[in-house]
Design an enzyme around this catalytic site. Structure first.
Site, PDB file in Angstrom:
ATOM      1  N   LYS A  11       0.644  -1.391  -0.014  1.00  0.00           N
ATOM      2  CA  LYS A  11       0.131  -0.056  -0.139  1.00  0.00           C
ATOM      3  C   LYS A  11       0.820   1.250   0.057  1.00  0.00           C
ATOM      4  CE  LYS A  11      -3.777  -2.095   2.421  1.00  0.00           C
ATOM      5  NZ  LYS A  11      -4.997  -1.936   3.184  1.00  0.00           N
ATOM      6  N   TYR A  51     -12.607  -2.535  -4.002  1.00  0.00           N
ATOM      7  CA  TYR A  51     -12.823  -2.765  -2.678  1.00  0.00           C
ATOM      8  C   TYR A  51     -14.517  -2.623  -2.301  1.00  0.00           C
ATOM      9  CZ  TYR A  51      -8.202  -2.466  -0.352  1.00  0.00           C
ATOM     10  OH  TYR A  51      -6.981  -2.751  -0.011  1.00  0.00           O
ATOM     11  N   ASN A 114      -2.001   0.402   6.558  1.00  0.00           N
ATOM     12  CA  ASN A 114      -1.503  -0.971   7.442  1.00  0.00           C
ATOM     13  C   ASN A 114      -0.707  -1.916   6.110  1.00  0.00           C
ATOM     14  OD1 ASN A 114      -3.279  -1.827   5.692  1.00  0.00           O
ATOM     15  ND2 ASN A 114      -4.467  -3.283   6.894  1.00  0.00           N
TER      16      ASN A 114
HETATM   17  P1  CMP Z   1      -7.348  -4.739   3.544  1.00  0.00           P
HETATM   18  O1  CMP Z   1      -6.934  -5.877   4.023  1.00  0.00           O
HETATM   19  O2  CMP Z   1      -6.610  -3.967   2.300  1.00  0.00           O
HETATM   20  O3  CMP Z   1      -8.961  -4.655   3.396  1.00  0.00           O
HETATM   21  C1  CMP Z   1      -9.686  -3.534   3.529  1.00  0.00           C
HETATM   22  C2  CMP Z   1      -9.099  -2.378   4.340  1.00  0.00           C
HETATM   23  O4  CMP Z   1      -9.979  -1.545   4.956  1.00  0.00           O
HETATM   24  C3  CMP Z   1      -8.220  -3.130   5.548  1.00  0.00           C
HETATM   25  O5  CMP Z   1      -7.174  -3.750   4.933  1.00  0.00           O
HETATM   26  C4  CMP Z   1      -7.924  -1.738   6.352  1.00  0.00           C
HETATM   27  O6  CMP Z   1      -6.662  -1.124   5.929  1.00  0.00           O
HETATM   28  C5  CMP Z   1      -9.234  -0.826   5.920  1.00  0.00           C
HETATM   29  N1  CMP Z   1      -9.977  -0.746   7.272  1.00  0.00           N
HETATM   30  C6  CMP Z   1     -10.054   0.442   7.769  1.00  0.00           C
HETATM   31  N2  CMP Z   1     -10.994   0.283   8.985  1.00  0.00           N
HETATM   32  C7  CMP Z   1     -11.213  -0.883   9.149  1.00  0.00           C
HETATM   33  C8  CMP Z   1     -12.041  -1.836   9.847  1.00  0.00           C
HETATM   34  N3  CMP Z   1     -12.409  -1.278  11.105  1.00  0.00           N
HETATM   35  N4  CMP Z   1     -11.965  -3.140   9.677  1.00  0.00           N
HETATM   36  C9  CMP Z   1     -11.455  -3.533   8.554  1.00  0.00           C
HETATM   37  N5  CMP Z   1     -10.779  -2.868   7.785  1.00  0.00           N
HETATM   38  C10 CMP Z   1     -10.623  -1.572   7.980  1.00  0.00           C
END
Ligand code: CMP
Length: 139
Positions: A11, A51, A114
């Site tokens: 990311k 997404y 993340n």
């Molecule tokens: P990712 O695995 O890319 O999938 C969706 C993304 O949404 C997740 O990683 C996080 O970076 C982001 N995100 C932000 N808030 C939340 C949350 N409360 N629960 C899950 N994903 C979140």
């Protein structure tokens, strides 16, 4: 032995913080193979479509804003049980809850920024790989 393919996205935070090499080293030193890789600045449309499953979640707009804030590296990984192996290497979605030694624990700062995305199932891996890597050059 089950050889699988999965999709990883490094990311914008990890690209900005120069962790591409560190993250790829984690994949390769844990038995995963880089099959395909490209750097890309996602458009709003691409990120929203990728997404789409999170469209109704309160964090959706922030997620799209973040994922379009800079370059990402999109990788197809292969290897034995690649989907679960990659999930294990990534660690918990929230870096504060991620086990020490995982990518998110070591290279990420927050649940939004993340460091990596990884497919959560073999079925979604096929969908996500197809989204970015078609037989030729659509995206
Ligand atoms: P990712 O695995 O890319 O999938 C969706 C993304 O949404 C997740 O990683 C996080 O970076 C982001 N995100 C932000 N808030 C939340 C949350 N409360 N629960 C899950 N994903 C979140």
């Amino acid at each position: 032995m089950t050889i699988e393919k999965t999709l990883s996205i490094i990311k914008p935070d990890a690209v900005q913080n120069k962790h591409i090499g560190n993250i790829i080293k984690r994949f390769e030193s844990n038995g995963l193979t880089i099959e395909k890789m490209m750097m890309k600045h996602l458009s709003q449309e691409e990120a929203s479509e990728f997404y789409a499953i999170h469209k109704e979640r309160p964090f959706f707009n922030d997620l799209i804003e973040f994922m379009t804030s800079g370059n990402v590296v999109i990788i197809v990984l292969s290897g034995e049980n690649a989907v679960s192996k990659n999930r294990k290497l990534m660690g918990h979605t929230d870096p504060e809850q991620a086990e020490k030694g995982t990518i998110r624990s070591d290279f990420a700062k927050s649940i939004d920024a993340n460091a990596v995305h990884g497919s959560d199932s073999l079925e979604n891996a096929a969908i996500e790989i197809g989204f970015f890597f078609t037989s030729c050059c659509r995206r």
